[in-house]
Design a protein around this motif. Sequence first.
Motif, short mmCIF file in Angstrom:
data_model
loop_
_atom_site.label_atom_id
_atom_site.label_comp_id
_atom_site.label_asym_id
_atom_site.label_seq_id
_atom_site.Cartn_x
_atom_site.Cartn_y
_atom_site.Cartn_z
N GLU A 232 11.61 28.58 43.95
CA GLU A 232 12.31 29.46 43.01
C GLU A 232 13.71 29.18 44.22
N ALA A 233 13.41 29.44 45.43
CA ALA A 233 14.01 29.27 46.75
C ALA A 233 15.28 28.77 47.34
N CYS A 234 14.22 27.25 46.36
CA CYS A 234 15.30 26.07 47.02
C CYS A 234 16.25 26.10 45.90
N SER A 235 17.48 26.60 46.31
CA SER A 235 18.72 26.76 45.39
C SER A 235 19.36 25.57 45.56
N ARG A 236 18.79 24.29 46.71
CA ARG A 236 20.40 23.41 47.15
C ARG A 236 19.40 22.33 46.91
N PRO A 237 19.52 20.83 47.35
CA PRO A 237 19.00 20.13 47.10
C PRO A 237 17.65 19.83 48.60
N VAL A 238 17.31 19.42 49.00
CA VAL A 238 15.89 19.34 50.13
C VAL A 238 16.44 18.34 50.65
N ARG A 239 16.72 18.16 52.15
CA ARG A 239 17.14 17.30 53.31
C ARG A 239 16.29 16.77 54.17
N THR A 240 15.11 18.10 54.37
CA THR A 240 13.95 17.17 55.04
C THR A 240 12.65 18.33 54.59
N VAL A 241 11.57 17.23 54.47
CA VAL A 241 10.63 17.68 54.28
C VAL A 241 9.69 17.46 55.76
N ARG A 242 8.11 18.80 56.00
CA ARG A 242 7.33 18.08 57.35
C ARG A 242 6.58 19.37 57.59
N PHE A 243 5.76 18.59 57.60
CA PHE A 243 3.92 19.44 57.28
C PHE A 243 3.67 18.87 58.17
N GLN A 244 2.15 19.21 59.02
CA GLN A 244 1.44 18.99 59.23
C GLN A 244 -0.36 18.36 58.32
N LEU A 245 -0.76 17.65 59.06
CA LEU A 245 -1.74 16.70 58.19
C LEU A 245 -2.54 16.76 59.43
N TYR A 246 -4.26 16.85 58.62
CA TYR A 246 -5.22 16.29 59.29
C TYR A 246 -6.00 15.73 59.58
N GLY A 247 -5.86 14.29 59.91
CA GLY A 247 -6.41 12.68 60.23
C GLY A 247 -8.07 12.86 60.28
N ASP A 248 -8.24 11.98 59.60
CA ASP A 248 -9.88 11.33 59.44
C ASP A 248 -10.29 10.86 59.84
N GLY A 249 -9.50 9.26 60.11
CA GLY A 249 -9.44 8.63 60.28
C GLY A 249 -10.39 7.64 59.27
N GLY B 172 -18.48 7.32 45.51
CA GLY B 172 -18.20 9.06 44.99
C GLY B 172 -18.18 9.87 46.00
N GLY B 173 -18.47 11.19 46.54
CA GLY B 173 -18.73 11.62 47.48
C GLY B 173 -17.82 12.71 47.12
N ARG B 174 -18.12 13.54 47.87
CA ARG B 174 -17.07 14.97 48.57
C ARG B 174 -15.68 14.49 50.03
N PHE B 175 -14.33 14.81 49.11
CA PHE B 175 -13.39 14.72 50.12
C PHE B 175 -12.68 16.27 49.85
N VAL B 176 -12.47 15.64 51.45
CA VAL B 176 -11.54 17.16 51.93
C VAL B 176 -10.06 16.60 52.88
N LEU B 177 -9.70 17.83 52.26
CA LEU B 177 -8.22 17.60 53.64
C LEU B 177 -7.28 18.64 54.02
N TYR B 178 -6.87 18.61 55.06
CA TYR B 178 -5.61 19.50 55.25
C TYR B 178 -4.50 19.65 56.47
N ALA B 179 -4.02 20.34 55.25
CA ALA B 179 -2.27 20.71 55.63
C ALA B 179 -1.98 21.98 56.30
N ASP B 180 -1.10 21.97 57.12
CA ASP B 180 -0.72 23.38 56.95
C ASP B 180 1.36 22.89 57.55
N ASP B 181 1.32 24.57 57.63
CA ASP B 181 3.35 24.97 58.49
C ASP B 181 4.04 23.77 57.79
N LEU B 182 4.37 23.98 56.24
CA LEU B 182 5.00 22.96 55.29
C LEU B 182 6.50 23.15 55.19
N GLU B 183 7.46 23.20 56.01
CA GLU B 183 8.68 23.49 56.50
C GLU B 183 10.58 22.16 55.45
#
Length: 658
Positions: free
Chosen positions: A552-569, A641-652
Amino acid sequence: MRRAHLWLAVLAVVLATGSPWLAARTVYVNHESGDDARDGVSPEAAVQTLSRGLGLCAAGDTLSLSPGKEPYYENLVFGSRGGRPGRPIVIEGNGAVLSGLRPMPAEAWQDRGDGLWFYPTSFQRGSLRPFLVRPDGTPVPRAARADAVGVGEAHWNNQGVLWRGRPGEHPGELGLRGTLCDAGVAISGASHITIRNLTCEHFANDGYNIHGHSQGLFFEAIVGRHNGDDGFSIHEDVGATVHGGWFHNNTYGIQDVNHSRSTYVGVRVEANQAHGVHFNGGVHSLSDALIRDNGLDQLRVDPDRATHLGGTPEHPFAAGTTYVRNSVILGGRSGVTVSRGSQLALRHCYIGGAEVGALAEAGAVMHLVGSVIADCRRTELHCESALGRFDANAYWPGRLHWLETTYTPEQFAAYQEASGQDRVSVVAAPVSLSRGFRLSAPTITWQDRLTAPGPQSELDLAFGEPVWRTPDPAAPDTSQAGTLRFDFESVNPWSRVYPVPEKAPDGQPLAATATLSADQAVSGRQAVKLEVDLPPGGPPNWLIKLFSIHLEACSRPVRTVRFQLYGDGSGTRVALRLRDADGESFNGPAVSLDWQGWRQVTWDLAETPPRVPPTARGNGRQDGPPLEVILDISPAIGAAGGRFVLYADDLELVLEEP
């Protein structure tokens, strides 16, 4: 001949019943140049008095008032004269003012000595509360007792009015007038009436007084001010709607009683001597309202048996039930009070500056959600009833009373545990969004939405100055900062998981979660952990959609998205997407998890404009709030098949400049 008689009979029925086949007409009134000997069919043929003009109106007709330079010293009395469903009688006030002031002849004043004068009149009776008015329109101060009238004061009783002046002053020479007319608009049993752009002032009783069993009443852009009792009041089982109104400097601003039913939208109620809005029995709603600086309770709800209507305590309307939404309530003894046996629900409101913000007496029902109570003089919330229900609110500084115990701000967790209420509410200072009562902080996660409590839209009222609260200079200006940050320590913005397909080959739903986890983190202790069990025998290419909560706090259009993503190769493909309030998607860049460890992912929408699917319906603009940030993930797992895991952090999220 028989056919001619038949048509004459039909015409007689049409004329007698006011058939919709008859064209509606406009009757004109001009109190300065009109003449009651005319027929009122044009502005040039205007009648002079309201009573004459209304007498010429039938169902579907319009009475049009010329505003003039002076008020109409007359009231508008309908009695039982009204319209019909779909064909109301319409009063177009055009900004005209009706006044209850009447001259008080100098020769009628009696000298009682010592500067005290008496004017005999039996006008004060029942609910009539007459008072004296100076030539500049201000009221003469009222003394409480006849034996305590000071210089410049007046006291009314059922025999007349006492006024005391300075030596040598004569009240008849000062231009004093009295409110010697009962009500501005008086309706008693008439239905299907619309009144627009009209002001009623200086009446001994109400500006608008409606009795009987009137239905289908609609008022728009009306004012009730400086009246002896109520600015606006309905009784019995009257049904009325008001869109845009200003009720100020009366005894009560709005007072609806018995089994009445009312709806108010966009009204302003302020500076009345007693309660601002008093609902005594019946069913009522208020939305987009400003209620402030009234002498007692800003809003009060009480029960009313209405025994004169055959009512009993068990009657559904006896309790007094009120719904309030998107409203600002400020000052007074209490912001809102609901008494024993009555019911009050508030949603997305701002209550502040009262002695007690919200008061629920023992045995009362109060539901308060998504609202703010701040800066009260004693307590923000005082609930003596186990029937109270509260959640998703913000309190500041957070002094709360539940049943028999008062809790300090530091004891908020103990209050939550003891009451079972306010599970996702917070104790935090409100930060205004721009100059209004909409907030940019604090934020809470509620019903899959990241939102700020309080009004969800700015108040845009028809009367008075703009509505805003002066921002605290020391408070951070988050409306200009334009960046939303999520550190995943307490709030998980990415919590909604939708695998495609949703079910395994055996028809069972897939096990998929997105929760805060301490397994991996960048700047703090936690990050979001997406975990999905993909069974063997599934499609060769799975798709997992990770949705944010509604922002709800996005009262104006988004200009930039940043976040941290954990890579597993693994080479898993992750694509960014935004979705606006209309469901329109804006596709961004994709990355492959071909690295190990944390890496920042950035989408600058100016450098990489979003791609809108060619088959999509929309306007190509981000329309919010709310807004959702989505990760479309294609796991590199395949049919085995298998178990899929993904991590993300610090969204701006950086928003466009205002």
